[in-house]
Write an enzyme that holds these catalytic residues in place. Structure first.
Site, mmCIF file in Angstrom:
data_model
loop_
_atom_site.group_PDB
_atom_site.id
_atom_site.type_symbol
_atom_site.label_atom_id
_atom_site.label_comp_id
_atom_site.label_asym_id
_atom_site.label_seq_id
_atom_site.Cartn_x
_atom_site.Cartn_y
_atom_site.Cartn_z
ATOM 1 N N SER A 299 0.811 -1.204 0.000
ATOM 2 C CA SER A 299 0.000 0.000 0.000
ATOM 3 C C SER A 299 0.855 1.269 0.000
ATOM 4 O O SER A 299 1.645 1.493 -0.908
ATOM 5 C CB SER A 299 -0.945 -0.062 1.206
ATOM 6 O OG SER A 299 -1.879 0.965 1.193
ATOM 7 N N ASP A 310 11.650 5.144 -8.947
ATOM 8 C CA ASP A 310 11.438 5.759 -10.257
ATOM 9 C C ASP A 310 12.253 7.034 -10.422
ATOM 10 O O ASP A 310 12.682 7.370 -11.531
ATOM 11 C CB ASP A 310 9.952 6.069 -10.459
ATOM 12 C CG ASP A 310 9.152 4.833 -10.846
ATOM 13 O OD1 ASP A 310 9.717 3.718 -10.786
ATOM 14 O OD2 ASP A 310 7.965 4.970 -11.190
ATOM 15 N N LYS A 324 -0.385 -4.091 -3.457
ATOM 16 C CA LYS A 324 -1.669 -3.471 -3.090
ATOM 17 C C LYS A 324 -1.680 -2.060 -3.674
ATOM 18 O O LYS A 324 -1.144 -1.128 -3.097
ATOM 19 C CB LYS A 324 -1.813 -3.437 -1.569
ATOM 20 C CG LYS A 324 -2.997 -2.605 -1.058
ATOM 21 C CD LYS A 324 -4.328 -3.195 -1.463
ATOM 22 C CE LYS A 324 -5.473 -2.531 -0.714
ATOM 23 N NZ LYS A 324 -5.624 -1.097 -0.975
#
Length: 500
Positions: A299, A310, A324
């Site tokens: 999550s 990234d 999730k």
């Protein structure tokens, strides 16, 4: 008046500190759009007819409770969505659910617990809490609560039995990893649970930060930790997100902003369109970051991991994360009940999907054939085999038991290098005493010596190659550098997550 909340829930981990800790994000929003009854009344006419027919004709009218029939209808609709995250809460359940977001001390014994192969198991006692002070250890199996077996118990059931007013007591029976059973009486107390723990390592060159969950105070707690790291002039950070079940989305964005100078943290896609969540800006040094992840990193913890990776601000070490990547909206209904419905999905800044696939680790650390906890448990079992005489066997096993306890404490505090040195020292002592032990006869001479030696070799291998030690080595190789770092190409997940 109806109220609507938006939140993102991670996987369930029970915190027995007075209530079930349900981690997620929720923010007040506008009331749900109501549709004209004229458009829906005809469609739901069969439901109304079914209700009336039951009320008029069911042979046991006392079982045809209006409220239960209503709630059953709602649950039936949600069941047809085949979505485990879309859930209905009765008013009582909704109250407990929302209590998980309140910022206040909890009343309880202070342990994280989970169900391991159906056993109620202590994941970790809260440092300084009543359970730890009473002798509860990580890995303990809670076999009884107040004399009642925990076989078949649920996490909610365990919470109900273990929580209670401050100053009251609860008696539990636990089995330690060494197999020893112990009755422990614990006095419940107020438990303050910090979401951020930090310390210095490697003579102050590396900072270690453990983020246990993403709650309202997490960002401010992390800011204080980073300020302490900055004053200590650390050269790299380990961010530990292992077993982090998630939390508030706003908290994840705030935390990520401490490390991402500018740009996206995530995007969320709903039926109404796409929403971007940018960084708020960072004022701390761009230290090289090693982020520890595992199959229970979920999550909001995946939001942070994905954003750092990234933007090439961190390397991910460990296992593929849980996967999730969806968002729920909770609509409070007129009678106080609550409807939690999946309404969106989020992606990383580069558009990578999380839901159902997770985030892969840049450096995969294979888990040992036997977990460290199990290896330590086997070592404890050797130490518990005390001969009745004063033989060399007894002297060795007595020393072994003390050293096993020391290694377990070091492992629980992520001091793997110290634990590895201790295990190797034990192995060296064993080999140096082999001839005398064999000549003495008894337990060790009867094939047990080779078993113990093999166990120590397994333990040393597991301690030498683990995600924590790999992260430390990676940071040392990047001392003096600042991120964005030169990282390997982003790995692509090959298979869906096994945990969804």
């Amino acid at each position: 008046m109806d109220r609507k909340f938006v939140f993102l829930l991670g996987i369930a981990l029970l915190l027995i500190v007075g209530t079930t800790a349900l981690l997620g994000l929720w923010n007040p929003s506008v009331p749900a759009r109501s549709e004209s009854l004229s458009k829906t009344s005809q469609f739901f006419r069969p439901l109304e007819q079914t209700y009336q027919y039951i009320k008029d004709n069911f042979y046991q009218p006392q079982r045809a409770d209006d409220q239960q029939l209503l709630y059953g209808s709602i649950q039936g609709m949600l069941k047809q969505l085949h979505d485990p995250y879309s859930v209905f809460f009765t008013p009582e359940q909704a109250k407990k659910f929302l209590q998980g977001f309140q910022e206040k001390p909890f009343m309880g014994i202070g342990v994280y617990v989970g169900l391991t192969n159906g056993r109620l198991t202590v994941i970790k006692p809260i440092p300084g809490g009543p359970a730890e002070q009473a002798g509860v250890r990580a890995g303990d199996w809670i076999s009884e609560i107040e004399g009642q077996s925990t076989k078949g118990i649920t996490l909610d059931g365990a919470s109900t039995q273990l929580r209670g007013p401050e100053g009251t007591t609860v008696k539990i029976k636990v089995q330690h990893l060494d197999g020893i059973l112990k009755d422990i009486q614990i006095t419940r107390a107020k438990i303050q649970v910090p979401s951020v723990e930090h310390r210095l390592m490697d003579d102050g060159k590396i900072g270690y930060i453990k983020i246990g969950a993403f709650n309202t105070p997490t960002a401010s707690e992390l800011r204080r930790a980073l300020e302490a790291m900055q004053q200590s002039k650390v050269q790299g950070l380990i961010i530990d997100l292992r077993d982090n079940p998630g939390g508030f989305l706003s908290s994840a964005v705030d935390v990520a902003s401490f490390f991402v100078d500018r740009g996206l943290i995530l995007t969320e896609q709903t039926r109404q369109g796409s929403q971007s969540f940018p960084s708020h800006g960072n004022r701390f040094p761009n230290w090289p970051l090693a982020v520890l992840i595992n199959r229970n990193t979920a999550s909001s913890a995946e939001i942070l991991s994905g954003a750092l990776r990234d933007h090439e601000m961190a390397i991910l070490i460990g296992e593929k994360t849980f996967g999730k990547g969806i968002v729920q909206t909770a609509q409070e209904l007129g009678d106080g009940s609550l409807l939690k419905l999946t309404t969106g999905e989020y992606h990383t800044p580069l558009g990578r999907k999380v839901q159902g696939v997770g985030l892969p680790a840049d450096i995969k650390v294979p888990q040992p054939d036997e977990p460290l906890a199990k290896l330590l448990g086997r070592l404890h079992q050797f130490g518990a085999l005390f001969p009745s005489d004063d033989s060399k066997d007894r002297q060795l096993l007595s020393r072994l038991r003390r050293q096993a306890n020391e290694i377990q404490i070091q492992v629980e505090n992520d001091r793997f290098e110290a634990a590895l040195q201790a295990a190797r020292a034990m192995q060296g002592q064993l080999e140096s005493e082999r001839a005398a032990l064999q000549a003495d006869g008894g337990l060790i001479a009867q094939g047990e010596l080779d078993k113990l030696s093999g166990l120590l070799k397994q333990l040393s291998a597991a301690l030498e190659r683990n995600d924590f030690s790999v992260a430390t080595a990676w940071l040392k190789a990047h001392f003096g550098q600042f991120c964005p770092c030169r990282l390997p190409p982003l790995p692509q997940p090959q298979t869906p997550s096994q945990h969804i």
